[in-house]
Scaffold this motif. Structure first.
Motif, PDB file in Angstrom:
ATOM      1  N   ILE A   5       0.836  -1.201   0.000  1.00 25.48           N
ATOM      2  CA  ILE A   5       0.000   0.000   0.000  1.00 25.48           C
ATOM      3  C   ILE A   5       0.871   1.252   0.000  1.00 25.48           C
ATOM      4  CG2 ILE A   5      -1.618   1.374   1.393  1.00 25.48           C
ATOM      5  CD1 ILE A   5      -2.862  -1.323   2.300  1.00 25.48           C
ATOM      6  N   MET A   6       1.895   1.259   0.842  1.00 24.34           N
ATOM      7  CA  MET A   6       2.776   2.419   0.919  1.00 24.34           C
ATOM      8  C   MET A   6       3.492   2.649  -0.413  1.00 24.34           C
ATOM      9  SD  MET A   6       4.372   2.302   4.752  1.00 24.34           S
ATOM     10  CE  MET A   6       5.086   3.919   4.515  1.00 24.34           C
ATOM     11  N   LYS A   7       3.973   1.586  -1.031  1.00 27.07           N
ATOM     12  CA  LYS A   7       4.685   1.730  -2.302  1.00 27.07           C
ATOM     13  C   LYS A   7       3.757   2.221  -3.403  1.00 27.07           C
ATOM     14  CE  LYS A   7       8.278  -1.695  -1.292  1.00 27.07           C
ATOM     15  NZ  LYS A   7       8.798  -3.059  -1.575  1.00 27.07           N
ATOM     16  N   GLU A   8       2.499   1.778  -3.377  1.00 23.76           N
ATOM     17  CA  GLU A   8       1.529   2.212  -4.384  1.00 23.76           C
ATOM     18  C   GLU A   8       1.117   3.664  -4.190  1.00 23.76           C
ATOM     19  OE1 GLU A   8      -0.423  -2.276  -4.753  1.00 23.76           O
ATOM     20  OE2 GLU A   8      -1.612  -0.625  -3.936  1.00 23.76           O
ATOM     21  N   GLU A   9       0.989   4.083  -2.947  1.00 21.25           N
ATOM     22  CA  GLU A   9       0.485   5.427  -2.653  1.00 21.25           C
ATOM     23  C   GLU A   9       1.563   6.501  -2.707  1.00 21.25           C
ATOM     24  OE1 GLU A   9      -2.506   6.289  -2.384  1.00 21.25           O
ATOM     25  OE2 GLU A   9      -3.682   4.559  -1.777  1.00 21.25           O
ATOM     26  N   MET A  10       2.752   6.184  -2.249  1.00 18.03           N
ATOM     27  CA  MET A  10       3.807   7.198  -2.075  1.00 18.03           C
ATOM     28  C   MET A  10       4.666   7.311  -3.336  1.00 18.03           C
ATOM     29  SD  MET A  10       4.782   6.394   1.892  1.00 18.03           S
ATOM     30  CE  MET A  10       6.055   7.655   1.962  1.00 18.03           C
ATOM     31  N   VAL A  11       4.059   7.863  -4.373  1.00 18.47           N
ATOM     32  CA  VAL A  11       4.761   8.040  -5.640  1.00 18.47           C
ATOM     33  C   VAL A  11       4.990   9.524  -5.887  1.00 18.47           C
ATOM     34  CG1 VAL A  11       3.869   5.911  -6.627  1.00 18.47           C
ATOM     35  CG2 VAL A  11       2.603   8.058  -6.958  1.00 18.47           C
ATOM     36  N   ALA A  12       5.928   9.821  -6.765  1.00 18.94           N
ATOM     37  CA  ALA A  12       6.241  11.221  -7.073  1.00 18.94           C
ATOM     38  C   ALA A  12       5.279  11.770  -8.111  1.00 18.94           C
ATOM     39  CB  ALA A  12       7.677  11.324  -7.586  1.00 18.94           C
ATOM     40  N   VAL A  23      11.346   0.368   4.316  1.00 21.26           N
ATOM     41  CA  VAL A  23      10.647   1.631   4.026  1.00 21.26           C
ATOM     42  C   VAL A  23      11.595   2.820   3.872  1.00 21.26           C
ATOM     43  CG1 VAL A  23       8.495   0.917   5.134  1.00 21.26           C
ATOM     44  CG2 VAL A  23      10.253   2.068   6.504  1.00 21.26           C
ATOM     45  N   ARG A  24      12.871   2.617   4.150  1.00 23.70           N
ATOM     46  CA  ARG A  24      13.821   3.735   4.127  1.00 23.70           C
ATOM     47  C   ARG A  24      13.805   4.510   2.803  1.00 23.70           C
ATOM     48  NH1 ARG A  24      17.853   5.152   7.327  1.00 23.70           N
ATOM     49  NH2 ARG A  24      17.773   3.172   8.459  1.00 23.70           N
ATOM     50  N   PRO A  25      13.836   3.825   1.632  1.00 24.26           N
ATOM     51  CA  PRO A  25      13.829   4.600   0.375  1.00 24.26           C
ATOM     52  C   PRO A  25      12.581   5.480   0.246  1.00 24.26           C
ATOM     53  CG  PRO A  25      14.458   2.323  -0.033  1.00 24.26           C
ATOM     54  CD  PRO A  25      13.961   2.382   1.379  1.00 24.26           C
ATOM     55  N   LEU A  26      11.420   4.962   0.663  1.00 24.80           N
ATOM     56  CA  LEU A  26      10.176   5.742   0.613  1.00 24.80           C
ATOM     57  C   LEU A  26      10.256   6.946   1.538  1.00 24.80           C
ATOM     58  CD1 LEU A  26       7.507   2.877   0.738  1.00 24.80           C
ATOM     59  CD2 LEU A  26       8.052   4.302  -1.238  1.00 24.80           C
ATOM     60  N   MET A  27      10.729   6.709   2.757  1.00 22.24           N
ATOM     61  CA  MET A  27      10.779   7.778   3.752  1.00 22.24           C
ATOM     62  C   MET A  27      11.775   8.864   3.344  1.00 22.24           C
ATOM     63  SD  MET A  27       8.549   6.796   5.944  1.00 22.24           S
ATOM     64  CE  MET A  27       7.718   6.140   4.498  1.00 22.24           C
ATOM     65  N   GLU A  28      12.947   8.443   2.874  1.00 22.04           N
ATOM     66  CA  GLU A  28      13.969   9.420   2.494  1.00 22.04           C
ATOM     67  C   GLU A  28      13.495  10.291   1.337  1.00 22.04           C
ATOM     68  OE1 GLU A  28      17.504   7.168   1.774  1.00 22.04           O
ATOM     69  OE2 GLU A  28      18.070   7.118   3.902  1.00 22.04           O
ATOM     70  N   LEU A  56       6.237   8.627  10.173  1.00 23.39           N
ATOM     71  CA  LEU A  56       5.799   8.821   8.802  1.00 23.39           C
ATOM     72  C   LEU A  56       5.056   7.603   8.259  1.00 23.39           C
ATOM     73  CD1 LEU A  56       8.923  10.651   7.321  1.00 23.39           C
ATOM     74  CD2 LEU A  56       6.623  11.607   7.563  1.00 23.39           C
ATOM     75  N   VAL A  57       5.520   6.419   8.613  1.00 20.48           N
ATOM     76  CA  VAL A  57       4.800   5.189   8.237  1.00 20.48           C
ATOM     77  C   VAL A  57       3.379   5.235   8.795  1.00 20.48           C
ATOM     78  CG1 VAL A  57       4.665   2.689   8.623  1.00 20.48           C
ATOM     79  CG2 VAL A  57       6.859   3.747   7.997  1.00 20.48           C
ATOM     80  N   PHE A  58       3.278   5.577  10.079  1.00 24.35           N
ATOM     81  CA  PHE A  58       1.971   5.641  10.733  1.00 24.35           C
ATOM     82  C   PHE A  58       1.076   6.680  10.061  1.00 24.35           C
ATOM     83  CE2 PHE A  58      -1.056   7.189  13.834  1.00 24.35           C
ATOM     84  CZ  PHE A  58      -1.531   6.027  14.411  1.00 24.35           C
ATOM     85  N   SER A  59       1.611   7.872   9.820  1.00 21.03           N
ATOM     86  CA  SER A  59       0.829   8.975   9.260  1.00 21.03           C
ATOM     87  C   SER A  59       0.349   8.676   7.843  1.00 21.03           C
ATOM     88  CB  SER A  59       1.664  10.263   9.269  1.00 21.03           C
ATOM     89  OG  SER A  59       0.889  11.369   8.880  1.00 21.03           O
ATOM     90  N   ASN A  60       1.234   8.139   7.018  1.00 20.57           N
ATOM     91  CA  ASN A  60       0.854   7.827   5.639  1.00 20.57           C
ATOM     92  C   ASN A  60      -0.249   6.776   5.584  1.00 20.57           C
ATOM     93  OD1 ASN A  60       2.573   9.135   3.339  1.00 20.57           O
ATOM     94  ND2 ASN A  60       4.033   8.771   4.991  1.00 20.57           N
ATOM     95  N   LEU A  61      -0.111   5.726   6.392  1.00 21.24           N
ATOM     96  CA  LEU A  61      -1.130   4.669   6.376  1.00 21.24           C
ATOM     97  C   LEU A  61      -2.448   5.144   6.979  1.00 21.24           C
ATOM     98  CD1 LEU A  61       0.974   1.490   7.231  1.00 21.24           C
ATOM     99  CD2 LEU A  61      -0.132   2.036   5.050  1.00 21.24           C
TER     100      LEU A  61
END
Length: 422
Positions: free
Chosen positions: A12-19, A193-198, A290-295
Motif C-alpha cells: 500500500i505504501m509503495k503504491e500510494e507514495m509516488v512522485a 521503508v527507508r527509500p520511501l521515507m527518504e 511517517l509510516v503511521f501517518s501515511n497509512l
C-alpha cells in the motif's frame, strides 16, 4: 504482525507514495493526452476533453507546472499532448522545453481543445478525443490518475477494461485498521521503508523551502512565520502551507503524494519532519511516525474516496496530529483521542477545487490537529455521541467518510455549479 498483512501494508505504501509534479488532476489529463498523442502518432488538430465534475473542479483554477504560467484544463491537455512524456507517469511534464511551451500556447490560443462536462458516477473520470489528418483516438481514464480503461483508434478497440472490474489492481486497503497500522509502524523493518521515507522527506521539504521564498500565491508561509509567535506550531504550519502553495502555484518540483493527492502527501509528512527536527528526535522515530501517518491517511481516505466535496487536508492533518502523539510515545488510546478530537472540530471544510487557497486550509487543519494532540496528551477527549463521534474511533472514521462520500454529493454539485457560473 502476520506476514500477509505486513506485505499488504508495505505494498500500500509503495503504491500510494509516488512522485508527482503539480496538482494531480491536471497532471492526469496531461498524462492521458501524452499517451493519446503517442497512439495518434502526430500532433493533434482537435481535442475534446470530457471531464467529470471533480476533474473540472480540481483543474480549472490551478497552475500547470513547467507551463510558463498556464492555468486550466486546456493547458494541461495541450501541453501534455505537445511536450509530455507518458513514460514518466505523474511526472509527465518534467521534460517539457521552451519549444513545447510556445507551441502549446499557440494551439491553446487557436482553441483546438474544448472541454465538456461529463455526467459520471465516477469522481475521477475523463475521456480525451484527439483528431488529426483523418485519424482519431479516444482514451479513457477512470478511478485512478493513470488508470487507462479504454483506448480506441479509428474505430479499432486497442484496450477495453471499461467494466465493473476496471479499477486498478492494488493491495487490499480494506485490511487497514488502527491497531494493525500502529503495530506495522512499531515493527516494520526500516530498511523496507527507508527509500520511501527518504524520498518523501527530501522532496516534500525541498518544495516547502521553495514555497517559503514567497514567490508563489500569497506567500502564505512567510506571512504565517512573520505574523505569529516563533513556536513549533508556527513552524509546522508555515512550511507545510508553503509547500502546498508552491505546488498549487505552478512550481515544477515533484512531491511524494498520498491517496492520489500532493497536498495530502505534504500535510501528512511535513509537520512530522519539522516536529522531529525541532525536538531532535532520532531518525527511526521520524520514519516510524511517517509510516503511521501515511497509512492513517490512506485508511481515512478509503471511506471518502480520492475526490469528493470533503477537503483531504482534514484527513491528512488528522493523521499528522495522531502521528505526533505516536512519535512522543502516546498509547493507542491517546492516538484515538487525537483522531476523535480532530474530527470533532473540522470535518466541515469543503473542497472547492485545487488552488493556492488549499494552503490556508492545510494551515487551519494543522492548527486543529495540533490542538487535538495536546488535548489527548492531557487525557482529554470529546465523549462518544458528541455530534458525529461514535463509540469506537474506527466507526467515527467510517462515518466521516460516508458524510464525505455520500452525504456531500449534493454539496459537490452545488460547488461545481457555483464555480461554473463565473
Amino acid at each position: 504482525m502476520n506476514k500477509e498483512t505486513y506485505r499488504c501494508y508495505l505494498s500500500i505504501m509503495k503504491e500510494e507514495m509516488v512522485a508527482a509534479m503539480g496538482c494531480t488532476e491536471p497532471i492526469a489529463l496531461a498524462y492521458g493526452a501524452a499517451k493519446a498523442r503517442e497512439i495518434l502518432g502526430k500532433e493533434p488538430e482537435e481535442i475534446v476533453a470530457y471531464c467529470s465534475g471533480n476533474i473540472v473542479k480540481n483543474v480549472r483554477c490551478v497552475s500547470i507546472p513547467n507551463s510558463g504560467g498556464l492555468i486550466g484544463i486546456s493547458a494541461g491537455v495541450v501541453l501534455g499532448a505537445v511536450g509530455g512524456d507518458a513514460s514518466k507517469n505523474m511526472e509527465v511534464l518534467a521534460t517539457v522545453d521552451d519549444a513545447a511551451r510556445a507551441r502549446a500556447k499557440e494551439l491553446i490560443d487557436q482553441g483546438i481543445c474544448r472541454t465538456e462536462l461529463m455526467d459520471s458516477p465516477v469522481a475521477l473520470h475523463f475521456i480525451l478525443e484527439m483528431k488529426a489528418g483523418g485519424d482519431e483516438v479516444s482514451l479513457e481514464i477512470k478511478y485512478d490518475h493513470t488508470n487507462i480503461t479504454k483506448i480506441v483508434k479509428n474505430g479499432e478497440v486497442l484496450l477495453d477494461h471499461d467494466n465493473k472490474d476496471a479499477q486498478p489492481e492494488e493491495a487490499d486497503r480494506t485490511t487497514l485498521n488502527l491497531e494493525d497500522i500502529k503495530e506495522f509502524a512499531d515493527t516494520v523493518d526500516l530498511e523496507d521503508v527507508r527509500p520511501l521515507m527518504e524520498r518523501q522527506i527530501n522532496y516534500n521539504m525541498a518544495i516547502a523551502k521553495e514555497g517559503m521564498t514567497g514567490k508563489y500565491g500569497l506567500g502564505i508561509g512567510r506571512i504565517i512565520r512573520e505574523s505569529y509567535s516563533d513556536d513549533m506550531l508556527t513552524r509546522m504550519r508555515s512550511l507545510t502551507a508553503a509547500a502546498s502553495e508552491a505546488r498549487m502555484g505552478g512550481c515544477d518540483m515533484p512531491v511524494i503524494i498520498n491517496s492520489g493527492s500532493g497536498n495530502q502527501g505534504i500535510a501528512c509528512s511535513v509537520p512530522l519532519i519539522v516536529y522531529a527536527r525541532e525536538m531532535e528526535l532520532p531518525e527511526y522515530v521520524l520514519y516510524r511516525g511517517l509510516v503511521f501517518s501515511n497509512l492513517l491517511t490512506v485508511y481515512q481516505k478509503l471511506y471518502i474516496g480520492k475526490l469528493s466535496a470533503f477537503c483531504g487536508a482534514v484527513s491528512a492533518s488528522c493523521a499528522s496530529g495522531a502521528a505526533i502523539t505516536y512519535m512522543v510515545g502516546g498509547s493507542l488510546e491517546l492516538i484515538k483521542k487525537t483522531i476523535e478530537n480532530t474530527l470533532a472540530n473540522i470535518p466541515g471544510i469543503i473542497c472547492d477545487g485545487a488552488k493556492i487557497s488549499c494552503a490556508a486550509k492545510i494551515a487551519a487543519s494543522l492548527d486543529a490537529a495540533y490542538l487535538a494532540h495536546h488535548l489527548a496528551m492531557n487525557d482529554q477527549s470529546y465523549a462518544p455521541y458528541t455530534g458525529i463521534l461514535q463509540e469506537e474511533t474506527s466507526e467515527t472514521i467510517s462515518c466521516v467518510g460516508m458524510i464525505g462520500k455520500e452525504g456531500m454529493r449534493e454539496t459537490d454539485k452545488e460547488i461545481l455549479k457555483i464555480m461554473l457560473e463565473h
